[in-house]
Design a protein around this motif. Structure first.
Motif, PDB file in Angstrom:
ATOM      1  N   ASP A   1     -26.656 -27.836 -33.222  1.00 16.85           N
ATOM      2  CA  ASP A   1     -26.822 -29.137 -33.874  1.00 16.85           C
ATOM      3  C   ASP A   1     -27.734 -30.027 -33.004  1.00 16.85           C
ATOM      4  OD1 ASP A   1     -25.867 -32.145 -34.060  1.00 16.85           O
ATOM      5  OD2 ASP A   1     -25.353 -31.222 -35.972  1.00 16.85           O
ATOM      6  N   GLU A   2     -28.843 -30.504 -33.566  1.00 19.66           N
ATOM      7  CA  GLU A   2     -29.832 -31.252 -32.774  1.00 19.66           C
ATOM      8  C   GLU A   2     -29.271 -32.569 -32.238  1.00 19.66           C
ATOM      9  OE1 GLU A   2     -33.815 -31.594 -34.062  1.00 19.66           O
ATOM     10  OE2 GLU A   2     -34.049 -29.427 -34.324  1.00 19.66           O
ATOM     11  N   PHE A   3     -28.470 -33.261 -33.054  1.00 27.45           N
ATOM     12  CA  PHE A   3     -27.911 -34.548 -32.605  1.00 27.45           C
ATOM     13  C   PHE A   3     -26.986 -34.334 -31.406  1.00 27.45           C
ATOM     14  CE2 PHE A   3     -24.462 -37.700 -32.677  1.00 27.45           C
ATOM     15  CZ  PHE A   3     -25.206 -38.866 -32.510  1.00 27.45           C
ATOM     16  N   LEU A   4     -26.103 -33.324 -31.499  1.00 29.70           N
ATOM     17  CA  LEU A   4     -25.194 -33.032 -30.377  1.00 29.70           C
ATOM     18  C   LEU A   4     -25.973 -32.589 -29.145  1.00 29.70           C
ATOM     19  CD1 LEU A   4     -22.142 -31.193 -32.006  1.00 29.70           C
ATOM     20  CD2 LEU A   4     -22.103 -33.348 -30.752  1.00 29.70           C
ATOM     21  N   ALA A   5     -27.027 -31.789 -29.359  1.00 30.84           N
ATOM     22  CA  ALA A   5     -27.854 -31.322 -28.234  1.00 30.84           C
ATOM     23  C   ALA A   5     -28.473 -32.507 -27.501  1.00 30.84           C
ATOM     24  CB  ALA A   5     -28.938 -30.379 -28.737  1.00 30.84           C
ATOM     25  N   GLU A   6     -28.927 -33.507 -28.257  1.00 31.49           N
ATOM     26  CA  GLU A   6     -29.509 -34.706 -27.626  1.00 31.49           C
ATOM     27  C   GLU A   6     -28.462 -35.449 -26.810  1.00 31.49           C
ATOM     28  OE1 GLU A   6     -31.408 -37.041 -30.674  1.00 31.49           O
ATOM     29  OE2 GLU A   6     -32.757 -35.379 -31.194  1.00 31.49           O
ATOM     30  N   THR A   7     -27.238 -35.496 -27.314  1.00 36.74           N
ATOM     31  CA  THR A   7     -26.148 -36.152 -26.576  1.00 36.74           C
ATOM     32  C   THR A   7     -25.869 -35.426 -25.268  1.00 36.74           C
ATOM     33  OG1 THR A   7     -25.171 -36.754 -28.707  1.00 36.74           O
ATOM     34  CG2 THR A   7     -23.751 -36.988 -26.781  1.00 36.74           C
ATOM     35  N   TYR A   8     -25.792 -34.085 -25.336  1.00 34.79           N
ATOM     36  CA  TYR A   8     -25.531 -33.292 -24.120  1.00 34.79           C
ATOM     37  C   TYR A   8     -26.700 -33.403 -23.130  1.00 34.79           C
ATOM     38  CZ  TYR A   8     -21.919 -31.029 -27.025  1.00 34.79           C
ATOM     39  OH  TYR A   8     -20.834 -30.786 -27.840  1.00 34.79           O
ATOM     40  N   ALA A   9     -27.933 -33.452 -23.679  1.00 38.40           N
ATOM     41  CA  ALA A   9     -29.117 -33.543 -22.808  1.00 38.40           C
ATOM     42  C   ALA A   9     -29.114 -34.862 -22.041  1.00 38.40           C
ATOM     43  CB  ALA A   9     -30.391 -33.411 -23.635  1.00 38.40           C
ATOM     44  N   LYS A  10     -28.683 -35.939 -22.686  1.00 35.40           N
ATOM     45  CA  LYS A  10     -28.600 -37.238 -21.988  1.00 35.40           C
ATOM     46  C   LYS A  10     -27.618 -37.152 -20.822  1.00 35.40           C
ATOM     47  CE  LYS A  10     -29.921 -40.234 -25.808  1.00 35.40           C
ATOM     48  NZ  LYS A  10     -29.432 -40.709 -27.091  1.00 35.40           N
ATOM     49  N   GLU A  11     -26.505 -36.463 -21.056  1.00 36.74           N
ATOM     50  CA  GLU A  11     -25.494 -36.278 -20.015  1.00 36.74           C
ATOM     51  C   GLU A  11     -26.088 -35.510 -18.825  1.00 36.74           C
ATOM     52  OE1 GLU A  11     -20.727 -35.626 -20.834  1.00 36.74           O
ATOM     53  OE2 GLU A  11     -22.162 -34.305 -21.815  1.00 36.74           O
ATOM     54  N   ILE A  12     -26.800 -34.442 -19.158  1.00 38.89           N
ATOM     55  CA  ILE A  12     -27.401 -33.601 -18.113  1.00 38.89           C
ATOM     56  C   ILE A  12     -28.524 -34.347 -17.393  1.00 38.89           C
ATOM     57  CG2 ILE A  12     -28.972 -31.606 -17.928  1.00 38.89           C
ATOM     58  CD1 ILE A  12     -26.882 -29.942 -19.282  1.00 38.89           C
ATOM     59  N   ASN A  13     -29.278 -35.171 -18.121  1.00 38.55           N
ATOM     60  CA  ASN A  13     -30.304 -36.001 -17.480  1.00 38.55           C
ATOM     61  C   ASN A  13     -29.678 -36.946 -16.461  1.00 38.55           C
ATOM     62  OD1 ASN A  13     -32.831 -35.187 -18.429  1.00 38.55           O
ATOM     63  ND2 ASN A  13     -32.557 -36.261 -20.363  1.00 38.55           N
ATOM     64  N   ALA A  14     -28.497 -37.472 -16.803  1.00 39.36           N
ATOM     65  CA  ALA A  14     -27.787 -38.368 -15.871  1.00 39.36           C
ATOM     66  C   ALA A  14     -27.384 -37.597 -14.606  1.00 39.36           C
ATOM     67  CB  ALA A  14     -26.561 -38.969 -16.553  1.00 39.36           C
ATOM     68  N   PHE A  15     -26.913 -36.349 -14.781  1.00 36.82           N
ATOM     69  CA  PHE A  15     -26.582 -35.521 -13.595  1.00 36.82           C
ATOM     70  C   PHE A  15     -27.829 -35.321 -12.735  1.00 36.82           C
ATOM     71  CE2 PHE A  15     -23.361 -33.062 -16.457  1.00 36.82           C
ATOM     72  CZ  PHE A  15     -22.435 -34.077 -16.315  1.00 36.82           C
ATOM     73  N   ASN A  16     -28.985 -35.122 -13.410  1.00 36.44           N
ATOM     74  CA  ASN A  16     -30.217 -34.849 -12.671  1.00 36.44           C
ATOM     75  C   ASN A  16     -30.682 -36.078 -11.893  1.00 36.44           C
ATOM     76  OD1 ASN A  16     -32.343 -32.998 -11.973  1.00 36.44           O
ATOM     77  ND2 ASN A  16     -33.691 -34.255 -13.232  1.00 36.44           N
ATOM     78  N   LEU A  17     -30.543 -37.261 -12.499  1.00 32.33           N
ATOM     79  CA  LEU A  17     -30.897 -38.502 -11.780  1.00 32.33           C
ATOM     80  C   LEU A  17     -30.001 -38.675 -10.565  1.00 32.33           C
ATOM     81  CD1 LEU A  17     -31.472 -40.970 -14.764  1.00 32.33           C
ATOM     82  CD2 LEU A  17     -33.202 -40.144 -13.160  1.00 32.33           C
TER      83      LEU A  17
END
Length: 561
Positions: free
Chosen positions: A303-319
């Motif tokens: 699901d693209e919407f859920l993937a975007e939500t998870y990607a934001k979470e992972i981006n926060a881990f990366n920052l």
């Protein structure tokens, strides 16, 4: 920097290839340096095909692995897909689990906790499998040395299939199947697959039993290309074909998770380098800062919407990861200066509060300042744990082996390793490591080296020449971006430092009637070498500069003298 010009290939061989391909001499030279010396080899190189992939059943134990999985699917057994917490491991788990879920609902995934369980197959993971009635574990990117763990699983009635690419020890685990092209008794023609590549060969074998062609598995190649880039395996042979088609998927129809990770990259076409610097660090950050499960969840989401939500979470881990490794790097540099250790041949630093998930990155960053073998230690339970990184040409694994009397455990390879030791042995180890490196290292290795493919003139740099060398991509180990040297250059007189703190150098190089813009990142301190139209020589790669709709060729300067 040490400049090392690669030896010129035999003139007759160059001329023969030049004639066969109808290309310039410099192009033929570049190809021969990469082991491509015939028309047919060049055709395979420039036109990769999935049909060039080897038969997966050439891999030792592949037939046994396929038979066991088919039996598990037929009997509705619960299958646990187990993998390491890094990019290669999490992409492997995403690949295998999403493929098997097209055949069964009884598929689950398991990524060990980096801090609680450590690398590879864990007793805790096997206990989880027993508690949840899994009868088959498929381990990816790990397991080839897990002799005791596989035996422990067998006692509990759990079978193992191992898909690994690391060098095995003297003994193999007593698994149902051990798929590893680096096994001494494995005659698979290509030895350099990453863990995800071995996983792909397994699904290729399974699909062939259903009369599915390899082209039907193209949707999984975005994962394989990501793993190839992140794991720094050679981009030659089979890896080249997998990376080439994987990039096509990434650029045209990536899975929602990868699409979400690359959504902020404003580029028409992503390269392996973009995958290495954009996708891979974010996937890795999950395992470093939180848990590798987050990466698998993202990479298997449809699901693209859920993937975007998870990607934001992972981006926060990366920052969080980026801020943490930058802070620790600064603290480590201060420690080296305060201890007056700039003149040593090694960097060994320690602080009990440093985050274990980033000490490997910090070790690599320290090498950018002090180019020498480096270890970064932190506290881990009642022991100290370290990541080791080396400089090109020096085997840090051998150096650690020579200091093993001070070490509890260590593992790794020539350029990267990990170890643990008791706190009371730290100072003795630090001294022993320095002494061992002083004794064994060639001092020239302490100066970074640039390998130069060819010496050319500015007049050789034409749009056609650039078009041909661009088709050498995807670039990586075994097929690096071509590096050139040109002598007798002058600047127009308008060369200047640009960027934050004047770190970078921008110039326009002239040779005869030819001139071309050059940009050199982090070499702003070389401005004085080109001022007042002093002659200089430069080492560079060639790329395109896109500016306000205008595209021009430019030199990406690596060094000037």
């Amino acid at each position: 920097m040490r400049w090392t010009l690669k030896p010129k290939p035999v003139s007759k061989t160059v001329e023969a290839l030049q004639k066969a391909l109808q290309v310039e001499r410099s192009v033929a030279t570049l190809l021969i340096q990469r082991g491509i010396d015939t028309y047919d080899a060049a055709k395979t190189f420039f036109r990769p095909s999935l049909e060039d992939l080897h038969d997966p059943f050439l891999m030792k134990d592949m037939d046994v692995a396929v038979a066991r999985i088919e039996k598990a699917l037929a009997n509705d057994e619960n299958i646990l897909v187990f993998g390491d917490y890094d990019v290669d491991g999490t992409t492997s788990v995403a690949l295998m689990s999403s493929y098997l879920k097209t055949k069964s609902e009884r598929i689950a995934t398991y990524i060990p906790d980096r801090y609680d369980e450590g690398y590879g197959v864990s007793f805790k993971g096997i206990d989880f499998a027993q508690d949840n009635e899994f009868t088959l574990i498929i381990a990816l990117d790990c397991g080839v040395k897990a002799i005791d763990k596989v035996a422990y699983a067998a006692e509990k009635g759990i079978d193992f299939i191992i898909c690994d690419h690391h060098r095995p020890g003297k003994e193999l685990p007593k698994a149902i199947a051990v798929l590893d092209p680096k096994r001494d008794d494995c005659e698979y023609p290509y030895k350099e697959l990453c863990g995800c590549g071995v996983g792909f060969k397994l699904i290729q074998a399974l699909a062939s039993k259903d009369d599915q062609p390899v082209e039907a598995l193209a949707e999984y190649l975005d994962l394989v290309a990501t793993a190839i880039g992140a794991d720094i395996v050679p981009i030659t042979g089979e890896n080249r074909a997998l990376a080439y088609f994987g990039l096509k998927v990434i650029n045209t129809n990536p899975r929602p998770g990868i699409k979400a990770l690359i959504s902020e990259v404003k580029k028409e076409e992503l390269t392996i380098t973009d995958v290495v610097f954009v996708v891979a660090p974010r996937i890795n950050a999950a395992g470093r800062m939180k848990h590798g499960n987050y990466a698998v969840t993202l990479l298997t989401e449809t699901d693209e919407f859920l993937a975007e939500t998870y990607a934001k979470e992972i981006n926060a881990f990366n920052l969080d990861r980026r801020e943490t490794d930058q802070r620790i790097t600064q603290e480590a540099l201060i420690q080296i200066e305060e201890n007056k250790e700039e003149d040593r041949l090694t960097s060994v630093v320690y602080h009990e509060s440093w985050h274990k998930g980033v000490i490997g990155i910090v070790a690599s960053r320290l090498i950018e300042t002090y180019y020498r073998p480096t270890l970064v230690f932190t506290k881990s339970g009642d022991k100290l744990a370290a990541s080791a990184r080396s400089v090109k040409g020096f085997d840090v694994y051998n150096a650690l082996e020579a200091c093993s009397e001070h070490i509890e455990q260590f593992g790794g390879h020539k350029y990267a390793a990990g170890l643990t030791l008791r706190p009371e042995n730290y100072e003795a180890f630090k001294q022993a490591f320095e002494e061992e490196v002083c004794k064994t290292i060639d001092r020239s290795l302490l100066t970074p080296e640039i390998n130069i493919d060819e010496q050319i003139e500015l007049s050789d740099i034409t749009p056609k020449f650039f078009r041909i060398i661009s088709q050498f991509a995807p670039f990586g180990p075994g097929n690096m971006t071509p590096i050139f040297m040109t002598e007798n250059l002058k600047d127009t007189g308008y060369g200047k430092c640009v960027g934050e703190d004047d770190k970078h150098l921008r110039l326009t190089a002239i040779q005869g009637r030819q001139k071309i813009v050059g940009i050199g990142f982090n070499i702003g301190n070389k401005l004085k070498l080109i001022q007042n139209k002093k002659p200089f020589k430069a080492v560079y790669s060639i790329d395109e500069n896109h500016w306000k709709g205008h595209v021009s060729l430019q030199l990406k300067l690596r060094d000037i003298k």
